[in-house]
Design an enzyme around this catalytic site. Structure first.
Site, mmCIF file in Angstrom:
data_model
loop_
_atom_site.group_PDB
_atom_site.id
_atom_site.type_symbol
_atom_site.label_atom_id
_atom_site.label_comp_id
_atom_site.label_asym_id
_atom_site.label_seq_id
_atom_site.Cartn_x
_atom_site.Cartn_y
_atom_site.Cartn_z
ATOM 1 C CD GLU A 1 -2.980 -1.187 2.190
ATOM 2 O OE1 GLU A 1 -4.152 -1.484 1.945
ATOM 3 O OE2 GLU A 1 -2.570 -0.962 3.345
ATOM 4 C CD GLU B 1 -3.762 -6.654 2.962
ATOM 5 O OE1 GLU B 1 -4.837 -6.089 3.249
ATOM 6 O OE2 GLU B 1 -2.652 -6.148 3.156
#
Length: 1023
Positions: A469, A536
């Site tokens: 991220e 994820e």
């Protein structure tokens, strides 16, 4: 910033300078073991000395430190007033700094305006001191021309180091070793190491992970001596060719002072210590060793983690052993072939989770036992992979994954989420760190370089990750290049390119977060160029992991290669409360503002490492062996890549109405990658007449004990239900009793039981057996459940607010009493739900003098555009002693419509065990497909609920707390001491969802439509 000459003085400017990330640090190298031999004592030593244990520390404001004039670094400084602290450990866990938890935002946002690479003015520094006397074996090595380093294996966020008052060096990236040569600074007797460990530095911009912001020296600190001739680095490629079945090992060695070595020899041994290959080479500063082709080598995989030991011996010119370097290796080949990731030639599917290093008492300063517990959980629950989110883990973790067999995505210590993401997931590319900003490139490349150099030799590491991220940009191209310059074989993973496809070239894998299964399928169906993984998915926050089977079903596509559940363990911290009790707390509970509160509670295991109920679903869906049971056979699909099912025992059972009546053990030898249908002669004729239904079950179990489970441990199962021929029991003829139709109440007495139905209270107000009362208040209609984390995130509460009070505040608008015969009475009550539509719900009780009661609750369906209903049924308050639960249904753990890959059987539990202690109290304890349930006290007295003749199974739960108690509480310790038990008997409850916990609703097929009729039909009896 690389330094060829030692810098003698520290500079405060380094803290906020993104181009300075290390000063005087030893170059990153492999984590192989080194041993020296003492010819006089004939003893071996790893030449390491732990500095763990008690240190002295004082935490002050960073502005109070004066560099190069700071007295605390001096040898004779009086630190008696300093606090004592254990290393490894966190300053927060020692009570010396405040805990802080945020997810995306930087923790100083709002107190100050974050602007990179600046650091907060409110910055703390921990001044650590430790005295030590160098061990004789290290001193002897130093005196013989060797060197001594000090190694900080983990710290946060930046350290300055002094030894005996002299500046040693500066380091960032605290998740890979910061090692400094201190040979010239050491002297005989006591030495003093002083460390200034800063809360914030420019490195903080690169460490915005979704975790508790914990600081200090949280991994081991040690001294490491190296002989004059020393193998500084070993880069080993241990390959296995699936076509030929042959192996090879190529090792590139970096040898310090190689000219002073006479020979360097190498040996390869198997796990029993047998030599399978050996050779000797001439010494060279950069020595290459190649075994050539090796036959008879067993390949490494998670299914069969076979390790060999590669040993390199350095002999000096005097004929003495100067050093032995040892590295355990696994021979395996991991590649992307034709767009598919393969291990040893076979397509791999990652059945994984993302794992933070965490413990509720120690934070990230976890122990070896914690790591063993985690890897054992993985093996027992069919997880074959872990992503080290979002930083390299302790070195011991990689050794354990090599040994037990766990595949790893090794992730760089990099996350900058708060630099480029505004509330509402608004992208701000121009502020992204590192982006394409040249001043961040050195630090980011250094981080990935340190990880790859350290962990290269571990067979468990299959994929390198550039971080998490952090958007994307030219810096990631530089990182990608560095990885492949070192390692041309392993693929590189980076999810951030999904935000800017101009940088697709910096990942070898298509990887996404929280994409729904249908979106993934669209990618897979449209000629994908790269293999796909969900780095994820299945956000396991609170009561979650619903509809996981939609993801595992994608395994039918060759380029779908699995995913990693977010995440492994609840990040929650034990804290002492004002009343002296200790309980788990989450963000915001420590005065930390800003905070993201309970968002850190996403684990497949609770913070204390106990499995959550969700793990039951994950274990079954992640199993490599799939078992389909039929009346005359069992079909076994073996998705293992290398292991036959002949290695396991299969236990066959027949359950008659849930109770086991027959069992047999078999061996089914289905080769890896194969599916076979095998005949089974189930003894149905023996049991069909005595049961309403038979459950046929086949269970895969370990045939022999492993290092992670005992023999007989179950890995997977399959079941099918076949009808029995047992006729429904004829209704028990009512015995002589008394039916009393009064002015206010209707009573039915018989068989030692009494039922009292109230005209004014709207239902059952008393149900007794031998004077034991089972009704504290009339059972109430419920249309609500305590919101789960997923409910809150998806806005289910807002959208379904009318259902919260619809049942709770429903009013009885009519009743009808009908005496069916002299022994039977039926009381029907019409309720008006507290909604604008005032939907009519009928609740009826039919009681007779046997003491049995039929409860029928009917919702007619309400035309119109109404939100779906969270749950429908009744909630019943029982005396507190009725806490034991035995039921025939899906179990043993809680199940929901979208999470019930569970066993059908008879299970025993209690209300306390059935209450899952999710960080934020919420709906828990539900059991689906229930045929009957018994709620009893310690003497076995209680209430039995059974589905009525011809009715569908029901859902139920028994809890020490009501739905509204759970809804009101924000922590488990806020729930009151139980004074009652709360029984919920439901026709239906909506699923729990699992795609994510901030946006995605429960899937439509697991909702309860408000425009359709719903019926609950159960029989009650007292026992």
């Amino acid at each position: 910033m690389a330094n060829e000459t030692r810098i003698e003085h520290a500079s405060e400017t380094w803290l906020a300078d993104s181009t300075v990330f290390e000063v005087n640090r030893v170059p990153a190298h492999s984590d192989h073991k080194c041993y020296a031999h003492d010819p006089q004592t004939n003893e071996w030593s790893d030449l390491r000395q732990s500095l763990d244990g008690e240190w002295r520390v004082e935490v002050v404001q960073a502005s109070d430190i004066e560099f190069n004039e700071e007295p605390f670094v001096r040898e004779n400084f009086d630190d008696s007033a300093f606090e004592r602290i254990q290393v490894p450990g966190h300053l927060q866990m020692a009570g010396l700094m405040n805990n802080k938890y945020v997810n995306i935002q930087y923790p100083w946002d709002g107190h100050e305006n974050p602007a990179e690479p600046n650091i907060p003015e409110n910055n703390h520094v921990a001044l650590y001191r430790k005295t030590f006397t160098m061990a004789n074996r290290l001193a002897d090595t130093k005196n013989a021309g060797g060197t001594v380093s000090i190694v900080f294996h983990g710290m946060a966020t930046a350290i300055y180091v002094w030894v005996n008052g002299m500046f040693v060096g500066y380091g960032e990236d605290g998740f890979t070793p910061n090692e400094f040569d201190i040979t010239e600074m050491l002297h005989d007797g006591e030495n003093v190491v002083a460390v200034a460990c800063y809360e914030y530095s420019s490195a903080s911009w690169l460490e915005d992970q979704d975790f508790w912001r914990l600081h200090g020296l949280f991994r081991s600190v040690e001294l490491a001596a190296q002989p004059h001739v020393h193998i500084e680095n070993m880069q080993i490629e241990s390959d296995w060719d699936p076509e030929s079945g042959s192996a090879s090992l190529d090792a590139a060695l970096t040898v310090r002072n190689a000219a002073d070595a006479a020979t360097i020899s190498a040996t390869l041994k198997d796990s029993d210590g047998n030599v399978v290959w050996e050779t000797a080479n001439c010494a060279d500063p950069d020595t290459s060793i190649s075994t050539g082709l090796l036959n008879g080598i067993r390949p490494w995989s998670a299914e069969d983690p076979v390790l060999y030991e590669f040993e390199v011996t350095v002999i000096d010119h005097a004929g003495n052993i100067a050093e032995v370097a040892v590295q355990k290796v696994g021979f395996r080949r991991f590649r992307i072939e034709d767009g598919i990731m393969t291990i040893n030639g076979k397509r791999i599917v990652f059945k994984g989770a993302d794992r933070h290093e965490f413990d509720p008492k120690r934070g990230r300063a976890i122990t070896e036992q914690d790591m063993i517990d985690d890897v054992v959980f993985c093996k027992r629950h069919n997880l074959n992979a872990i992503r080290t989110s979002h930083y390299p883990n302790q070195e011991r973790w990689y050794e354990l994954c090599d040994e037990y067999g766990i595949y790893l995505i090794d992730e760089t210590n990099l996350e900058t989420h708060g630099s480029w993401c505004l509330p509402g997931d608004v992208l701000t590319e121009e502020t992204a760190v590192p982006g394409s900003k040249a001043h961040w490139e050195g630090a980011c490349v250094d981080r990935v370089n340190s990880m790859v150099r350290r962990d290269y030799n571990h067979p468990s590491v299959l994929i390198w990750s550039l971080g998490n991220e952090s958007y994307t940009g030219d810096v990631f191209r530089a990182m990608y290049k560095r990885v492949h310059d070192i390692d041309p074989n392993r693929p590189v993973h980076y999810e951030g390119v999904t935000h800017n496809r101009d940088y697709n070239d910096v990942t070898d894998i298509e990887t996404r977060m929280y994409a729904h299964a249908d979106a993934i399928e669209e990618y897979l169906k449209n000629d994908p160029q790269k293999p796909y993984i969900s780095c994820e998915y299945m956000h396991a926050m609170g009561n979650s992991c619903g509809n996981m089977d939609e993801y595992t079903a994608l395994e039918r596509y060759p380029k779908y290669q699995g995913g990693f559940i977010w995440d492994f363990i609840d990040q929650a911290i034990y804290a002492t409360q004002p009343d002296g009790t200790t309980s788990l707390r989450y963000g915001g509970d420590f005065g930390d503002r800003p905070s993201d509160y309970e968002f850190s509670g996403n684990g497949l295991v609770f913070a204390d490492r106990k499995p959550t109920p969700k793990a039951q679903e994950v274990k079954q869906l992640y199993s490599n062996v799939h078992i389909d049971v039929a009346e005359d056979s069992v079909t076994i699909k073996n998705d293992n890549l290398f292991t036959s099912t002949g290695e396991y025992t299969f236990v066959l059972r027949v359950l008659a109405d849930g109770e086991p009546v027959w069992q047999s053990e078999r061996r089914f030898d289905v080769p890896a990658g194969s599916t076979e249908k095998l005949d089974v002669d189930w003894p149905l004729d023996l049991y069909r007449d005595g049961a309403s239904e038979l459950v046929l079950e086949v269970s895969q179990r370990l045939a022999k004990a492993t290092n992670w489970a005992v023999a007989g441990y179950e890995l997977a199962f399959g079941q099918t239900v076949v009808a029995g021929s047992k006729k429904a029991s004829a209704p028990v003829k009512p015995v002589d009793g008394i039916v009393t139709v009064g002015r206010w109440n209707v009573g039915v007495q018989g068989s030692g039981r009494e039922v009292l139905l109230s005209r004014t209270q709207g239902g059952l107000v008393s149900y007794t057996f031998n004077n034991r009362e089972f009704v504290l208040r009339r059972p109430a209609v419920t249309t609500f459940r305590a919101l789960t984390d997923n409910d809150r995130g998806a806005g289910h509460g807002f959208e379904r607010a009318q259902w919260l009070g619809a049942g709770r505040y429903a009013r009885c608008i009519g009743n009808e009493i009908e005496q069916i015969d002299e022994n039977t009475v039926k009381a029907s009550y019409t309720y008006e739900l507290a909604t604008p539509q005032r939907t009519k719900v009928t609740v009826s009780y039919t009681a007779d003098t046997t003491g049995r009661v039929n409860l029928h609750v009917e919702y007619p369906g309400e035309p119109g555009d109404l939100p779906t209903i969270p749950a429908f049924g009744i909630e019943w308050t029982l005396p507190v002693q009725y806490s034991n639960l035995r039921f025939f249904g899906a179990g043993p753990e809680e199940t929901y419509q979208d999470r019930k890959h569970a066993k059908l059987g008879v299970w025993s539990t209690d209300a306390f065990k059935d209450h899952a202690p999710y960080l934020m109290p919420q709906e828990t304890g539900n059991h689906e497909d229930v045929r009957w349930a018994e709620i009893t006290d310690e003497k076995g007295h209680g209430l039995r609920i059974s589905r009525a003749e011809g009715a569908e199974p029901f859902a139920m739960s028994l809890q020490p707390y009501s739905s509204f108690m759970l809804e009101e509480a924000q922590h488990q310790d806020e729930l009151p001491a139980p004074k009652h038990m709360f029984l919920r008997v439901l026709a239906e409850q909506m699923g729990v969802g699992g795609d994510d916990s901030w946006m995605s609703p429960v899937h439509p097929q697991y909702h309860i439509p408000a425009d359709q009729p719903i019926s609950l039909d159960v029989d009650l009896d007292l026992i």
